[in-house]
Design a protein around this motif. Structure first.
Motif, short mmCIF file in Angstrom:
data_model
loop_
_atom_site.label_atom_id
_atom_site.label_comp_id
_atom_site.label_asym_id
_atom_site.label_seq_id
_atom_site.Cartn_x
_atom_site.Cartn_y
_atom_site.Cartn_z
N ASP A 82 0.78 -1.25 -0.05
CA ASP A 82 0.03 0.12 -0.12
C ASP A 82 0.97 1.38 -0.07
O ASP A 82 0.42 2.34 -0.45
N ARG A 84 3.50 1.64 -1.61
CA ARG A 84 3.91 2.29 -3.16
C ARG A 84 2.67 2.88 -3.61
O ARG A 84 2.93 3.75 -4.47
N ILE A 85 1.38 2.52 -3.42
CA ILE A 85 0.38 3.21 -3.94
C ILE A 85 0.43 4.29 -3.57
O ILE A 85 0.05 5.55 -4.19
N GLU A 86 0.34 4.69 -2.40
CA GLU A 86 0.36 6.09 -1.67
C GLU A 86 1.60 6.75 -2.24
O GLU A 86 1.32 8.11 -2.35
N ILE A 140 3.00 6.79 -5.11
CA ILE A 140 2.58 7.19 -6.61
C ILE A 140 1.67 8.35 -6.32
O ILE A 140 1.50 9.21 -7.24
N LEU A 196 -7.79 7.88 -1.53
CA LEU A 196 -7.25 6.64 -1.88
C LEU A 196 -8.36 5.79 -0.96
O LEU A 196 -8.37 5.88 0.44
N LEU A 220 -9.19 1.88 0.41
CA LEU A 220 -8.66 0.43 0.28
C LEU A 220 -9.23 -0.33 1.24
O LEU A 220 -9.96 0.36 2.24
N VAL A 245 -9.23 5.05 -6.36
CA VAL A 245 -8.60 6.25 -6.44
C VAL A 245 -9.97 7.14 -6.76
O VAL A 245 -10.39 7.14 -8.07
N VAL A 286 -1.57 8.72 -12.57
CA VAL A 286 -1.95 7.58 -11.64
C VAL A 286 -2.42 6.47 -12.51
O VAL A 286 -1.67 5.31 -12.06
N LEU A 302 0.11 3.14 -12.10
CA LEU A 302 -0.55 1.90 -11.38
C LEU A 302 -0.38 0.79 -12.33
O LEU A 302 -0.08 -0.43 -11.88
N GLU A 362 3.10 -0.83 -12.31
CA GLU A 362 3.38 -1.71 -11.04
C GLU A 362 2.72 -3.09 -10.92
O GLU A 362 3.01 -3.79 -10.40
N PHE A 385 -0.75 -3.32 -11.67
CA PHE A 385 -2.38 -3.29 -11.67
C PHE A 385 -3.08 -3.10 -12.96
O PHE A 385 -2.56 -2.53 -13.68
#
Length: 200
Positions: free
Chosen positions: A26, A28-30, A32, A53, A55, A97, A135, A139, A142, A144
């Motif tokens: 998570d 890493r998502i944050e 980005i 975000l 989750l 998101v 974004v 994603l 990465e 996704f």
């Protein structure tokens, strides 16, 4: 480096079949989202884009909220089945998101630069679109899969109330994402020559 960026842009697609399995931490998502918020440009450096975000249970709550909102609008039970399936496919993802534009910032710029007043809402949409693209592409890089949805303005008020967001935050788009569990649809291209003109 430019080729890597262009490859990432070319690879970005719309994924409707996504799962809840984590692809990256998570954090890493944050990261980005933080990088996008900091570095994606906006007109007059307005920095009017806002992002939330969602989750885990918060992500699930959103798609339940959207489903129940749409249930009040789609009166035909048979037609609602396909809507319900679509909501379930988004809920199957890892997170969502939410992209907003802060209307207080837009209004401040309108009063500050009156000659451009009618343009600032459009330019805010441009800034949001750039954030969405940055974004989305990140994603996907990465691992996704994601898609871009627009259930606003139907869900705007409920979203702001549920997550305690300011009234000035105007919802622009929702991006459910997760580990791809299916392939994106085939993409066709119009001839580049019809869309790009070069003058030397």
């Amino acid at each position: 480096m430019t080729d890597e960026l262009l490859a990432a842009i070319a690879k970005r697609r719309t994924y409707y079949s996504i799962g809840k399995e984590a692809v990256v931490p998570d954090s890493r998502i944050e990261q980005i989202l933080r990088e996008a918020i900091l570095h994606v440009p906006s007109s007059f450096n307005s920095q009017s884009t806002r992002i939330a975000l969602l989750l885990g249970a918060q992500h699930d709550k959103l798609w339940d909220l959207v489903k129940e909102t749409l249930r009040k609008v789609v009166n035909d039970a048979e037609k609602f089945k396909s809507t319900e399936e679509k909501m379930a496919s988004f809920k199957n993802g890892y997170g969502t998101v939410l992209f907003f534009e802060d209307q207080d910032v837009v209004k401040q710029l309108q009063s500050q630069f009156e000659s451009y007043a009618d343009r600032f809402p459009t330019w805010a949409e441009h800034a949001s679109a750039m954030h969405q693209f940055a974004v989305w592409t990140s994603l996907e890089t990465e691992g996704f899969g994601a898609s871009l949805q627009h259930y606003n303005p139907l869900i705007d008020e409920e979203v702001r109330k549920t997550w305690g967001l300011p009234d000035s935050w105007k919802l622009i788009a929702q991006m459910p994402f997760g580990k791809p569990t299916g392939q994106p649809g085939e993409k066709s291209f119009q001839p580049v020559e019809q869309r790009l003109k070069i003058f030397k």
